[in-house]
Design a protein around this motif. Structure first.
Motif, PDB file in Angstrom:
ATOM      1  N   LEU A  45       0.853  -1.179   0.000  1.00  0.00           N
ATOM      2  CA  LEU A  45       0.000   0.000   0.000  1.00  0.00           C
ATOM      3  C   LEU A  45       0.890   1.230   0.000  1.00  0.00           C
ATOM      4  N   VAL A  46       0.595   2.131  -0.929  1.00  0.00           N
ATOM      5  CA  VAL A  46       1.296   3.409  -1.008  1.00  0.00           C
ATOM      6  C   VAL A  46       0.258   4.502  -0.870  1.00  0.00           C
ATOM      7  N   LEU A  47       0.512   5.442   0.015  1.00  0.00           N
ATOM      8  CA  LEU A  47      -0.333   6.610   0.179  1.00  0.00           C
ATOM      9  C   LEU A  47       0.337   7.751  -0.574  1.00  0.00           C
ATOM     10  N   ILE A  48      -0.403   8.372  -1.480  1.00  0.00           N
ATOM     11  CA  ILE A  48       0.137   9.455  -2.286  1.00  0.00           C
ATOM     12  C   ILE A  48      -0.646  10.720  -1.974  1.00  0.00           C
ATOM     13  N   THR A  49       0.078  11.773  -1.646  1.00  0.00           N
ATOM     14  CA  THR A  49      -0.542  13.073  -1.434  1.00  0.00           C
ATOM     15  C   THR A  49       0.102  14.062  -2.390  1.00  0.00           C
ATOM     16  N   TYR A  50      -0.673  15.049  -2.801  1.00  0.00           N
ATOM     17  CA  TYR A  50      -0.123  16.039  -3.723  1.00  0.00           C
ATOM     18  C   TYR A  50      -0.730  17.404  -3.467  1.00  0.00           C
ATOM     19  N   ASP A  51       0.023  18.409  -3.839  1.00  0.00           N
ATOM     20  CA  ASP A  51      -0.420  19.794  -3.779  1.00  0.00           C
ATOM     21  C   ASP A  51       0.029  20.426  -5.091  1.00  0.00           C
ATOM     22  N   VAL A  52      -0.930  20.743  -5.954  1.00  0.00           N
ATOM     23  CA  VAL A  52      -0.637  21.302  -7.261  1.00  0.00           C
ATOM     24  C   VAL A  52      -1.188  22.718  -7.307  1.00  0.00           C
ATOM     25  N   SER A  53      -0.347  23.670  -7.657  1.00  0.00           N
ATOM     26  CA  SER A  53      -0.769  25.064  -7.763  1.00  0.00           C
ATOM     27  C   SER A  53      -1.756  25.211  -8.916  1.00  0.00           C
ATOM     28  N   THR A  54      -2.909  25.786  -8.616  1.00  0.00           N
ATOM     29  CA  THR A  54      -3.937  25.977  -9.650  1.00  0.00           C
ATOM     30  C   THR A  54      -4.162  27.451  -9.959  1.00  0.00           C
ATOM     31  N   MET A  55      -3.136  28.257  -9.779  1.00  0.00           N
ATOM     32  CA  MET A  55      -3.246  29.696 -10.035  1.00  0.00           C
ATOM     33  C   MET A  55      -3.320  30.013 -11.528  1.00  0.00           C
ATOM     34  N   SER A 114      -4.154  28.291 -15.732  1.00  0.00           N
ATOM     35  CA  SER A 114      -4.830  27.202 -16.440  1.00  0.00           C
ATOM     36  C   SER A 114      -3.894  26.006 -16.612  1.00  0.00           C
ATOM     37  N   GLU A 115      -2.595  26.274 -16.742  1.00  0.00           N
ATOM     38  CA  GLU A 115      -1.607  25.190 -16.831  1.00  0.00           C
ATOM     39  C   GLU A 115      -1.586  24.383 -15.531  1.00  0.00           C
ATOM     40  N   GLY A 116      -1.664  25.067 -14.394  1.00  0.00           N
ATOM     41  CA  GLY A 116      -1.715  24.383 -13.102  1.00  0.00           C
ATOM     42  C   GLY A 116      -2.969  23.542 -12.953  1.00  0.00           C
ATOM     43  N   GLN A 117      -4.102  24.044 -13.411  1.00  0.00           N
ATOM     44  CA  GLN A 117      -5.351  23.288 -13.370  1.00  0.00           C
ATOM     45  C   GLN A 117      -5.241  22.033 -14.233  1.00  0.00           C
ATOM     46  N   ARG A 118      -4.561  22.158 -15.387  1.00  0.00           N
ATOM     47  CA  ARG A 118      -4.339  20.996 -16.254  1.00  0.00           C
ATOM     48  C   ARG A 118      -3.466  19.973 -15.540  1.00  0.00           C
ATOM     49  N   ARG A 119      -2.408  20.443 -14.865  1.00  0.00           N
ATOM     50  CA  ARG A 119      -1.525  19.524 -14.134  1.00  0.00           C
ATOM     51  C   ARG A 119      -2.294  18.809 -13.027  1.00  0.00           C
ATOM     52  N   LEU A 120      -3.157  19.544 -12.324  1.00  0.00           N
ATOM     53  CA  LEU A 120      -3.952  18.944 -11.247  1.00  0.00           C
ATOM     54  C   LEU A 120      -4.836  17.824 -11.786  1.00  0.00           C
ATOM     55  N   ARG A 121      -5.517  18.058 -12.889  1.00  0.00           N
ATOM     56  CA  ARG A 121      -6.363  17.025 -13.490  1.00  0.00           C
ATOM     57  C   ARG A 121      -5.519  15.821 -13.910  1.00  0.00           C
ATOM     58  N   LYS A 122      -4.343  16.083 -14.461  1.00  0.00           N
ATOM     59  CA  LYS A 122      -3.471  14.993 -14.916  1.00  0.00           C
ATOM     60  C   LYS A 122      -2.984  14.149 -13.734  1.00  0.00           C
ATOM     61  N   VAL A 123      -2.549  14.801 -12.662  1.00  0.00           N
ATOM     62  CA  VAL A 123      -2.077  14.082 -11.475  1.00  0.00           C
ATOM     63  C   VAL A 123      -3.218  13.248 -10.892  1.00  0.00           C
ATOM     64  N   SER A 124      -4.398  13.836 -10.794  1.00  0.00           N
ATOM     65  CA  SER A 124      -5.557  13.113 -10.271  1.00  0.00           C
ATOM     66  C   SER A 124      -5.877  11.899 -11.131  1.00  0.00           C
ATOM     67  N   ALA A 175       4.528  14.724 -14.390  1.00  0.00           N
ATOM     68  CA  ALA A 175       3.307  15.511 -14.562  1.00  0.00           C
ATOM     69  C   ALA A 175       3.319  16.836 -13.811  1.00  0.00           C
ATOM     70  N   ILE A 176       4.160  16.960 -12.795  1.00  0.00           N
ATOM     71  CA  ILE A 176       4.132  18.181 -11.978  1.00  0.00           C
ATOM     72  C   ILE A 176       5.204  19.179 -12.398  1.00  0.00           C
ATOM     73  N   ASP A 177       5.048  20.389 -11.894  1.00  0.00           N
ATOM     74  CA  ASP A 177       6.065  21.428 -12.008  1.00  0.00           C
ATOM     75  C   ASP A 177       6.761  21.477 -10.649  1.00  0.00           C
ATOM     76  N   LYS A 178       7.980  21.036 -10.577  1.00  0.00           N
ATOM     77  CA  LYS A 178       8.698  20.927  -9.296  1.00  0.00           C
ATOM     78  C   LYS A 178       8.939  22.272  -8.627  1.00  0.00           C
ATOM     79  N   GLU A 179       8.785  23.357  -9.354  1.00  0.00           N
ATOM     80  CA  GLU A 179       8.947  24.697  -8.784  1.00  0.00           C
ATOM     81  C   GLU A 179       7.663  25.174  -8.095  1.00  0.00           C
ATOM     82  N   GLN A 180       6.511  24.556  -8.431  1.00  0.00           N
ATOM     83  CA  GLN A 180       5.229  25.028  -7.899  1.00  0.00           C
ATOM     84  C   GLN A 180       4.418  23.958  -7.165  1.00  0.00           C
ATOM     85  N   ASP A 181       4.686  22.703  -7.447  1.00  0.00           N
ATOM     86  CA  ASP A 181       3.863  21.604  -6.944  1.00  0.00           C
ATOM     87  C   ASP A 181       4.673  20.683  -6.041  1.00  0.00           C
ATOM     88  N   SER A 182       3.970  19.812  -5.324  1.00  0.00           N
ATOM     89  CA  SER A 182       4.684  18.832  -4.496  1.00  0.00           C
ATOM     90  C   SER A 182       3.940  17.507  -4.460  1.00  0.00           C
TER      91      SER A 182
END
Length: 96
Positions: free
Chosen positions: A2-12, A14-24, A58-65
């Motif tokens: 079992l792996v628990l994955i948590t993420y925080d993607v900046s949605t400020m 439209s590119e960030g919103q796209r990344r969030l959908r992709k990660v999800s 899928a993430i931007d390492k400068e904005q997401d985690s």
């Protein structure tokens, strides 16, 4: 395991919103959502490596985690749930 994955993607942006959908979407392909940005995934070592690479790409390492918690194969006694959201036993019998 079992792996628990948590993420925080900046949605400020439209590119960030796209990344969030992709990660999800990537996480949904491997497990179940247990909180808004938290997924439980039952994977083997190879699947985990592929999943991790997909998410990192899928993430931007400068904005997401991303955070990965490897709970192992004996996870059932390590996870406790309280509250309204039902738990789906991904290793149990599925009847349609």
């Amino acid at each position: 395991m079992l792996v628990l994955i948590t993420y925080d993607v900046s949605t400020m942006s439209s590119e960030g919103q796209r990344r969030l959908r992709k990660v999800s979407k990537i996480c949904q392909d491997y497990g179940q959502r247990v909180q808004h940005s938290v997924f439980e995934c039952i994977v083997d070592a190879t699947q985990f490596a592929v999943l991790k690479m997909k998410l990192i790409d899928a993430i931007d390492k400068e904005q997401d985690s991303l955070r990965f918690y490897q709970l192992g194969n004996n996870y059932k006694n390590k996870v406790e749930h309280v509250g309204i959201k039902d738990f789906l036993d991904m290793e149990g019998l599925l009847i349609l």
